[in-house]
Write a protein that holds these residues in place. Structure first.
Motif, PDB file in Angstrom:
ATOM      1  N   SER A  46       0.808  -1.225   0.000  1.00  0.00           N
ATOM      2  CA  SER A  46       0.000   0.000   0.000  1.00  0.00           C
ATOM      3  C   SER A  46       0.843   1.278   0.000  1.00  0.00           C
ATOM      4  O   SER A  46       0.319   2.369  -0.216  1.00  0.00           O
ATOM      5  CB  SER A  46      -0.947  -0.006   1.211  1.00  0.00           C
ATOM      6  OG  SER A  46      -0.207  -0.102   2.410  1.00  0.00           O
ATOM      7  N   GLY A  47       2.159   1.141   0.259  1.00  0.00           N
ATOM      8  CA  GLY A  47       3.033   2.307   0.216  1.00  0.00           C
ATOM      9  C   GLY A  47       3.625   2.694   1.564  1.00  0.00           C
ATOM     10  O   GLY A  47       4.271   3.743   1.690  1.00  0.00           O
ATOM     11  N   SER A  49       6.193   1.472   3.420  1.00  0.00           N
ATOM     12  CA  SER A  49       7.654   1.614   3.499  1.00  0.00           C
ATOM     13  C   SER A  49       8.142   2.794   2.662  1.00  0.00           C
ATOM     14  O   SER A  49       9.054   3.520   3.071  1.00  0.00           O
ATOM     15  CB  SER A  49       8.347   0.328   3.042  1.00  0.00           C
ATOM     16  OG  SER A  49       8.104  -0.704   3.982  1.00  0.00           O
TER      17      SER A  49
HETATM   18  P1  ADP Z   1       4.354  -1.586   1.819  1.00  0.00           P
HETATM   19  O1  ADP Z   1       5.523  -1.204   2.677  1.00  0.00           O
HETATM   20  O2  ADP Z   1       3.060  -1.022   2.298  1.00  0.00           O
HETATM   21  O3  ADP Z   1       4.264  -3.069   1.627  1.00  0.00           O
HETATM   22  P2  ADP Z   1       5.875  -0.397  -0.358  1.00  0.00           P
HETATM   23  O4  ADP Z   1       6.025   1.048  -0.040  1.00  0.00           O
HETATM   24  O5  ADP Z   1       7.016  -1.287  -0.114  1.00  0.00           O
HETATM   25  O6  ADP Z   1       4.547  -0.952   0.365  1.00  0.00           O
HETATM   26  O7  ADP Z   1       5.455  -0.533  -1.898  1.00  0.00           O
HETATM   27  C1  ADP Z   1       4.424   0.247  -2.499  1.00  0.00           C
HETATM   28  C2  ADP Z   1       4.370  -0.079  -3.997  1.00  0.00           C
HETATM   29  O8  ADP Z   1       5.551   0.374  -4.637  1.00  0.00           O
HETATM   30  C3  ADP Z   1       4.265  -1.553  -4.312  1.00  0.00           C
HETATM   31  O9  ADP Z   1       3.470  -1.711  -5.452  1.00  0.00           O
HETATM   32  C4  ADP Z   1       5.697  -1.956  -4.584  1.00  0.00           C
HETATM   33  O10 ADP Z   1       5.745  -3.056  -5.453  1.00  0.00           O
HETATM   34  C5  ADP Z   1       6.237  -0.697  -5.242  1.00  0.00           C
HETATM   35  N1  ADP Z   1       7.678  -0.498  -4.994  1.00  0.00           N
HETATM   36  C6  ADP Z   1       8.275  -0.373  -3.781  1.00  0.00           C
HETATM   37  N2  ADP Z   1       9.595  -0.160  -3.921  1.00  0.00           N
HETATM   38  C7  ADP Z   1       9.852  -0.159  -5.251  1.00  0.00           C
HETATM   39  C8  ADP Z   1      11.024   0.013  -6.050  1.00  0.00           C
HETATM   40  N3  ADP Z   1      12.223   0.258  -5.491  1.00  0.00           N
HETATM   41  N4  ADP Z   1      10.884  -0.056  -7.403  1.00  0.00           N
HETATM   42  C9  ADP Z   1       9.687  -0.272  -7.962  1.00  0.00           C
HETATM   43  N5  ADP Z   1       8.552  -0.422  -7.279  1.00  0.00           N
HETATM   44  C10 ADP Z   1       8.608  -0.379  -5.947  1.00  0.00           C
END
Ligand code: ADP
Ligand code: MG
Length: 247
Positions: A46-47, A49
């Motif tokens: 969901s975004g 991290s």
């Molecule tokens: P959460 O921590 O809630 O699981 P993330 O912030 O890690 O979510 O990820 C949010 C979205 O961004 C997801 O669709 C993930 O696949 C994408 N994403 C996260 N990091 C990267 C990256 N470095 N490159 C491409 N896509 C990313």
């Protein structure tokens, strides 16, 4: 008057691996005041991290504005950003992120090395901080000689040692059993109450969010809910009611 330490205005973050664009954050507006204890909840992907990395100055928004203590982060040089990260922000991670061949006290010293604190002061502060998180007598232990909960305590000591303005914790109890999770939440609640520490905790567990005073929910990179938690759970009280564990 409320003193915002964090102000996000219409922040987006777009990843573009190859030809594909991923909109991880789609216009986040968020203000966090000094002394708040906030949970950020959302499903995997969901975004959360991404938001945490931006809050922690580890990453920059694709558009929008981020003010940290009234300073525009989006305009800072890499050096200024590194300084804010080191002095103003304490990080806690799910996987503890300790140096494995390094005793507890030296792990706690790391942020002070970057801050240029003299060695005797550094060691004294590290020892005091380890005692503060309940690890007196374990100073020389290596991470693999400590339980998961103890390792997270070392990480909390490390996060606190430069007296940051804010603690950012990404799934801090994600690798811990229930009882140990409550112990870690008790420690964070205590630091919050006694020192007025500002804490932002990312979690996908409602049980953990229930220890915070405010709940922000995100879905598909947008805030869908932002409300006070009427009666936060009290971790210390719950611990006292749990049966004593056998060793
Ligand atoms: P959460 O921590 O809630 O699981 P993330 O912030 O890690 O979510 O990820 C949010 C979205 O961004 C997801 O669709 C993930 O696949 C994408 N994403 C996260 N990091 C990267 C990256 N470095 N490159 C491409 N896509 C990313
Ligand atoms: Mg995540």
């Amino acid at each position: 008057m409320a003193h915002p330490v964090i102000q996000l205005k219409n922040v987006t973050r777009v990843y573009s691996p190859g030809a594909n664009q991923v909109w991880a954050l789609r216009g986040i507006n968020l203000e966090i005041n000094r002394g708040e204890m906030v949970a950020i909840m959302g499903a995997s992907g969901s975004g959360k991290s991404t938001l945490m990395h931006i809050l922690g100055c580890l990453d920059r928004p694709s558009s929008g504005q981020y003010l940290f203590a009234n300073q525009d982060v989006t305009r800072m040089t890499p050096d200024q950003l590194a300084r804010v990260r080191n002095r103003e922000i304490g990080f806690i991670f799910q996987s503890f992120n300790l140096l494995s061949h390094t005793p507890a006290w030296e792990n706690v010293c790391l942020p002070m090395i970057y801050a240029g604190i003299p060695r005797p002061v550094m060691i004294q502060k590290a020892m005091a901080m380890l005692a503060r998180v309940g690890l007196k007598g374990r100073e020389e232990h290596l991470p693999n000689q400590l339980s998961g909960g103890q390792q997270q305590r070392v990480a909390i000591a490390r996060a606190l040692v430069n007296e940051p303005s804010i603690i950012l914790a990404d799934e801090p109890t994600g690798a811990l059993d229930t009882r140990t999770s409550i112990e870690i939440m008790a420690l964070l609640q205590q630091l919050h109450q006694e020192k007025g520490l500002t804490i932002v905790i990312v979690t996908h567990e409602p049980d953990i969010a229930a220890y915070c005073e405010r709940l922000v929910r995100i879905r598909d990179g947008q805030i869908i809910e932002d409300r006070p938690v009427p009666e936060p759970r009290l971790a210390a009280r719950e611990l006292a009611a749990l049966p004593v564990e056998e060793d």
